[in-house]
Design a protein around this motif. Structure first.
Motif, PDB file in Angstrom:
ATOM      1  N   LYS A  16      51.534 107.431  35.302  1.00  0.00           N
ATOM      2  CA  LYS A  16      51.272 106.904  33.961  1.00  0.00           C
ATOM      3  C   LYS A  16      49.997 106.077  33.900  1.00  0.00           C
ATOM      4  CE  LYS A  16      53.532 104.093  30.367  1.00  0.00           C
ATOM      5  NZ  LYS A  16      54.772 103.327  30.036  1.00  0.00           N
ATOM      6  N   TYR A  17      49.752 105.231  34.928  1.00  0.00           N
ATOM      7  CA  TYR A  17      48.669 104.245  34.859  1.00  0.00           C
ATOM      8  C   TYR A  17      47.463 104.567  35.733  1.00  0.00           C
ATOM      9  CZ  TYR A  17      52.008 101.316  32.331  1.00  0.00           C
ATOM     10  OH  TYR A  17      52.898 100.835  31.406  1.00  0.00           O
ATOM     11  N   GLY A  18      47.608 105.438  36.718  1.00  0.00           N
ATOM     12  CA  GLY A  18      46.474 105.909  37.511  1.00  0.00           C
ATOM     13  C   GLY A  18      45.632 104.821  38.130  1.00  0.00           C
ATOM     14  N   ASP A  19      44.396 104.656  37.621  1.00  0.00           N
ATOM     15  CA  ASP A  19      43.427 103.729  38.214  1.00  0.00           C
ATOM     16  C   ASP A  19      43.490 102.315  37.641  1.00  0.00           C
ATOM     17  OD1 ASP A  19      42.345 105.564  40.043  1.00  0.00           O
ATOM     18  OD2 ASP A  19      41.073 106.443  38.478  1.00  0.00           O
ATOM     19  N   ARG A  20      44.473 102.036  36.825  1.00  0.00           N
ATOM     20  CA  ARG A  20      44.654 100.648  36.379  1.00  0.00           C
ATOM     21  C   ARG A  20      45.159  99.812  37.540  1.00  0.00           C
ATOM     22  NH1 ARG A  20      47.558  99.893  30.597  1.00  0.00           N
ATOM     23  NH2 ARG A  20      47.584  97.793  31.452  1.00  0.00           N
ATOM     24  N   ILE A  21      44.916  98.492  37.477  1.00  0.00           N
ATOM     25  CA  ILE A  21      45.307  97.613  38.590  1.00  0.00           C
ATOM     26  C   ILE A  21      46.804  97.337  38.556  1.00  0.00           C
ATOM     27  CG2 ILE A  21      45.010  95.328  39.618  1.00  0.00           C
ATOM     28  CD1 ILE A  21      42.136  95.358  38.487  1.00  0.00           C
ATOM     29  N   ALA A  22      47.454  97.581  39.680  1.00  0.00           N
ATOM     30  CA  ALA A  22      48.887  97.319  39.817  1.00  0.00           C
ATOM     31  C   ALA A  22      49.136  95.985  40.522  1.00  0.00           C
ATOM     32  CB  ALA A  22      49.548  98.437  40.607  1.00  0.00           C
ATOM     33  N   GLY A 247      54.917  97.986  34.112  1.00  0.00           N
ATOM     34  CA  GLY A 247      53.480  98.180  34.259  1.00  0.00           C
ATOM     35  C   GLY A 247      52.684  96.891  34.279  1.00  0.00           C
ATOM     36  N   VAL A 248      53.348  95.779  34.551  1.00  0.00           N
ATOM     37  CA  VAL A 248      52.691  94.472  34.610  1.00  0.00           C
ATOM     38  C   VAL A 248      51.893  94.372  35.912  1.00  0.00           C
ATOM     39  CG1 VAL A 248      53.100  91.976  34.808  1.00  0.00           C
ATOM     40  CG2 VAL A 248      54.469  93.350  33.217  1.00  0.00           C
ATOM     41  N   GLN A 249      50.702  93.783  35.835  1.00  0.00           N
ATOM     42  CA  GLN A 249      49.908  93.540  37.042  1.00  0.00           C
ATOM     43  C   GLN A 249      50.515  92.362  37.805  1.00  0.00           C
ATOM     44  OE1 GLN A 249      45.609  91.562  37.879  1.00  0.00           O
ATOM     45  NE2 GLN A 249      45.563  93.266  36.448  1.00  0.00           N
ATOM     46  N   VAL A 250      50.787  92.569  39.098  1.00  0.00           N
ATOM     47  CA  VAL A 250      51.404  91.533  39.924  1.00  0.00           C
ATOM     48  C   VAL A 250      50.377  90.992  40.912  1.00  0.00           C
ATOM     49  CG1 VAL A 250      53.198  91.025  41.629  1.00  0.00           C
ATOM     50  CG2 VAL A 250      53.703  92.567  39.713  1.00  0.00           C
ATOM     51  N   CYS A 251      50.116  89.697  40.839  1.00  0.00           N
ATOM     52  CA  CYS A 251      49.176  89.040  41.753  1.00  0.00           C
ATOM     53  C   CYS A 251      49.986  88.271  42.789  1.00  0.00           C
ATOM     54  CB  CYS A 251      48.251  88.109  40.988  1.00  0.00           C
ATOM     55  SG  CYS A 251      47.272  88.976  39.738  1.00  0.00           S
ATOM     56  N   ILE A 252      49.785  88.619  44.060  1.00  0.00           N
ATOM     57  CA  ILE A 252      50.647  88.113  45.130  1.00  0.00           C
ATOM     58  C   ILE A 252      50.006  86.903  45.793  1.00  0.00           C
ATOM     59  CG2 ILE A 252      51.752  88.711  47.319  1.00  0.00           C
ATOM     60  CD1 ILE A 252      51.723  91.649  46.306  1.00  0.00           C
ATOM     61  N   ASN A 253      50.696  85.770  45.685  1.00  0.00           N
ATOM     62  CA  ASN A 253      50.201  84.533  46.278  1.00  0.00           C
ATOM     63  C   ASN A 253      50.754  84.391  47.691  1.00  0.00           C
ATOM     64  OD1 ASN A 253      48.827  81.896  45.970  1.00  0.00           O
ATOM     65  ND2 ASN A 253      50.873  81.087  46.274  1.00  0.00           N
ATOM     66  N   LEU A 254      49.871  84.401  48.672  1.00  0.00           N
ATOM     67  CA  LEU A 254      50.268  84.363  50.083  1.00  0.00           C
ATOM     68  C   LEU A 254      50.750  82.982  50.516  1.00  0.00           C
ATOM     69  CD1 LEU A 254      50.241  85.665  52.997  1.00  0.00           C
ATOM     70  CD2 LEU A 254      47.907  84.818  53.188  1.00  0.00           C
ATOM     71  N   VAL A 255      49.999  81.944  50.165  1.00  0.00           N
ATOM     72  CA  VAL A 255      50.283  80.583  50.640  1.00  0.00           C
ATOM     73  C   VAL A 255      50.842  79.745  49.484  1.00  0.00           C
ATOM     74  CG1 VAL A 255      49.312  78.521  51.731  1.00  0.00           C
ATOM     75  CG2 VAL A 255      48.376  80.782  52.284  1.00  0.00           C
ATOM     76  N   PRO A 256      52.130  79.366  49.536  1.00  0.00           N
ATOM     77  CA  PRO A 256      52.733  78.611  48.432  1.00  0.00           C
ATOM     78  C   PRO A 256      51.968  77.338  48.073  1.00  0.00           C
ATOM     79  CG  PRO A 256      54.426  79.347  49.972  1.00  0.00           C
ATOM     80  CD  PRO A 256      53.100  79.672  50.605  1.00  0.00           C
ATOM     81  N   GLN A 257      51.396  76.676  49.086  1.00  0.00           N
ATOM     82  CA  GLN A 257      50.674  75.416  48.828  1.00  0.00           C
ATOM     83  C   GLN A 257      49.411  75.632  47.994  1.00  0.00           C
ATOM     84  OE1 GLN A 257      51.772  76.561  51.665  1.00  0.00           O
ATOM     85  NE2 GLN A 257      52.792  75.000  52.897  1.00  0.00           N
ATOM     86  N   ASP A 258      48.943  76.881  47.925  1.00  0.00           N
ATOM     87  CA  ASP A 258      47.714  77.175  47.175  1.00  0.00           C
ATOM     88  C   ASP A 258      47.979  77.573  45.726  1.00  0.00           C
ATOM     89  OD1 ASP A 258      46.314  76.667  49.436  1.00  0.00           O
ATOM     90  OD2 ASP A 258      45.804  78.747  49.889  1.00  0.00           O
ATOM     91  N   ILE A 259      49.214  77.360  45.248  1.00  0.00           N
ATOM     92  CA  ILE A 259      49.570  77.857  43.926  1.00  0.00           C
ATOM     93  C   ILE A 259      48.705  77.247  42.821  1.00  0.00           C
ATOM     94  CG2 ILE A 259      51.413  76.146  43.577  1.00  0.00           C
ATOM     95  CD1 ILE A 259      51.357  79.841  42.392  1.00  0.00           C
TER      96      ILE A 259
END
Length: 601
Positions: A16-22, A247-259
């Motif tokens: 459905k979304y192809g080259d859009r950012i996931a 289809g929401v873009q998910v941004c993954i935060n690695l370090v909780p302290q950097d939120i």
């Protein structure tokens, strides 16, 4: 709406979304966020699924993921589902002993680890985990133990599926995938006793996605969600699956302290959190207002006052505000409130779900007053997260909202919240006795939570196992007062003591910087932290603040004595769970001498 099985969900969305950012993740070496398209997401999941077959993973096999939040966690999750395998996420902070227990209990052969800490913990218990065959390492910077001849890095693992030579097997397995397949075993952090593995089937997740769609109608594929809580936590895990399905873009935060940094870089429209995050926002803004003077201070106070009237007395109740009040609000919304949200990084906010503990009334009223749509909810691992939640209008402050469609709630003996529905677990892994005890004879699940229903909304008041009975026979639910007190800018953590005692006392972890600042402002001399935290003026200051905050509670519920601790409660000492809930039995044991001393007075 068509609801896809998790085994094919990413691939259907890629079509459905192809080259859009996931997805996005922060590369710390490059100091930038790296985008992953839906097409790339799908291709990597497919490659991972093939590599799992090459590794020897069988259908219905349990696979461990011991890592902080990383895209690789999602690759392995969805690849496992394609193979009808089961994933078992470990908290990144799990101790070697906890990891050993879960590996052995679930008979895990293949364990994926994130960074050095998780690898070291796994290697340390390798000799005690007879099922464990191989460790696969996400972070290529991890240094291998010289004796380790079997572990491989994720890049090497992925190359096993590079040409998709096992794709026929993957497709055959996927074709057999059904709602009755087990998806995850989520081990509870265990505030008492050993952890229990909560079994969540694909049917649980599919139903959770469906009923959330009916309530959270404003989520679209234009939204950006910042992943803050651990993916191990059912709240964040379920939320990410909902985001993927929308289809929401998910941004993954690695370090909780950097939120705090991540929020300002991403400017999310959605983000799950625990109430403590909003408590800190509230305290930060309150502190800023208190330390501002002149016209600017008055402007901020007026903005909050107008917002309170407009949003709490009208919008929250589904009423239309008077025209003049609405115009005033619009002015403050575009100036003071927008500046405040921009400072935090949430000026693009759609709404922000929060759960895991009670949101203090003062905090709730503040965030609603300044136009931050915080959605409070209630749920547990065994209910695939959400049981109930508020929405933007028609809710009461202090409630955890209206129960979601198709989830049944009733109040049982001792005011316990009981549940039924398709999102409720079928039981605990390899624990038939615990499973039997968790359900009533007619199939209602015991939550262990105390609450009540009023005007169609659910209110949670505490935990049955945390209910204190004083030596005078009075029952006390500690969470209510703890939630009230933790909004104070001088209090970081608090644990009430009362069980079988003649009065309520408390162990308090101060905000040390605030205490030092107070001492400096009031000319209080001290040689060290011990001396500062036992200084009569400091104790009197805390007593005054506590008495003000607890005055609405019954006399027998109020704190009579307290001790300021020189170090925070710790996961390492077992005083906190991986989800930062206090383990009262451990605290009672670790601080026995301190507690006993308070009752000598």
């Amino acid at each position: 709406m068509i609801y896809h099985h998790l085994s094919v969900l990413v691939h259907r969305q890629a079509e459905k979304y192809g080259d859009r950012i996931a997805l996005k993740y922060r590369d710390y070496e490059l100091s930038q966020w790296i985008p992953i398209t839906w097409k790339q997401f799908s291709q990597t999941v497919r490659q991972t699924a093939n590599a799992l077959v090459a590794l020897g993973v069988e259908e219905t096999e349990n696979i461990g993921i011991f890592s902080e939040n990383k895209p690789e966690c999602l690759y392995v999750d969805f690849a496992a589902y394609a193979n009808r395998a089961v994933t078992i996420p470990f908290y990144a902070t799990s101790s070697p002993a906890q990891a050993q227990y879960m590996i052995n209990d679930a008979n895990i052969r293949f364990l994926f680890v994130g960074q050095q800490y998780q690898y070291d913990a796994a290697i340390r218990v390798l000799g005690h985990c007879h099922s464990l065959k191989q460790i696969i390492i996400f972070d290529k910077k991890v240094v291998l133990d010289p004796r380790d001849k079997s572990s491989i890095y994720f890049e090497d693992f992925l190359s096993l599926g590079k040409d998709l030579s096992y794709n026929d097997i993957v497709e055959q397995r996927t074709a057999k995938a059904s709602e009755t397949d087990l998806a995850n075993i989520l081990y509870t952090s265990g505030t008492t006793g050993e952890p229990k593995g909560v079994m969540l089937h694909h049917s649980n997740y599919l139903e959770a996605i469906r009923i959330h769609d009916l309530r959270l109608v404003d989520i679209t594929d234009k939204d950006i969600s910042l992943n803050f809580l651990p993916l191990t936590h059912v709240f964040e895990r379920g939320w990410v699956y909902i985001c993927v399905s929308r289809g929401v873009q998910v941004c993954i935060n690695l370090v909780p302290q950097d939120i705090q940094i991540a929020i300002k870089e991403i400017r999310p429209t959605l983000m799950c959190s625990v109430p403590r995050f909003w408590e800190k926002v509230y305290l930060g803004v309150k502190d800023k207002i208190d330390n501002t003077s002149g016209p600017m201070k008055q402007l901020m106070l007026n903005a909050v006052k107008v917002g309170r009237e407009h949003n709490l007395n009208y919008i929250r109740l589904g009423k239309k505000p008077p025209r003049m009040l609405h115009l005033k609000y619009k002015f403050y919304e575009k100036t003071v409130m927008q500046l405040l949200k921009k400072t935090i990084g949430i000026e693009n906010g759609n709404f922000f779900p929060t759960a895991g503990a009670a949101l203090p009334v003062e905090v709730a009223e503040f965030v609603y007053a300044v136009g931050i749509n915080v959605i409070t909810g209630y749920g547990l691992t065994e209910s695939t997260a959400t049981v109930s939640c508020t929405w933007k209008t028609h809710f009461q402050i202090g409630s955890v909202g209206q129960v979601l469609d198709n989830v049944q709630v009733k109040i049982g003996d001792e005011s316990e919240i009981l549940l039924k529905g398709k999102t409720i677990t079928q039981g605990y892994y390899k624990k038939p006795d615990a499973t039997a005890q968790a359900f009533t004879a007619d199939g209602w699940f015991h939550t262990g939570d105390i609450g009540y229903m009023k005007d169609g909304e659910l209110y949670m008041t505490g935990r049955l196992k945390d209910l204190f009975k004083t030596s005078n026979g009075k029952y006390i639910a500690p969470q209510a007062l703890e939630t009230r007190l933790v909004i104070d800018q001088f209090i970081d953590q608090i644990a009430l003591i009362a069980d079988q005692r003649k009065f309520v006392s408390a162990l308090i972890v101060p905000v040390y910087s605030k205490v030092e600042e107070y001492a400096k402002e009031h000319g209080i001399q001290y040689a060290n932290l011990d001396e500062l935290l036992t200084h009569p003026q400091i104790l009197q200051m805390y007593k005054g603040r506590i008495d003000t905050l607890q005055q609405q509670f019954a006399y027998y519920e109020q704190i009579k004595h307290f001790t300021l601790l020189k170090e925070p409660f710790s996961m390492k000492r077992g005083e906190l769970t991986n989800t930062l809930k206090i383990r009262r039995n451990v605290i009672a044991k670790n601080y026995k001498e301190v507690i006993d001393k308070m009752y000598e007075k």
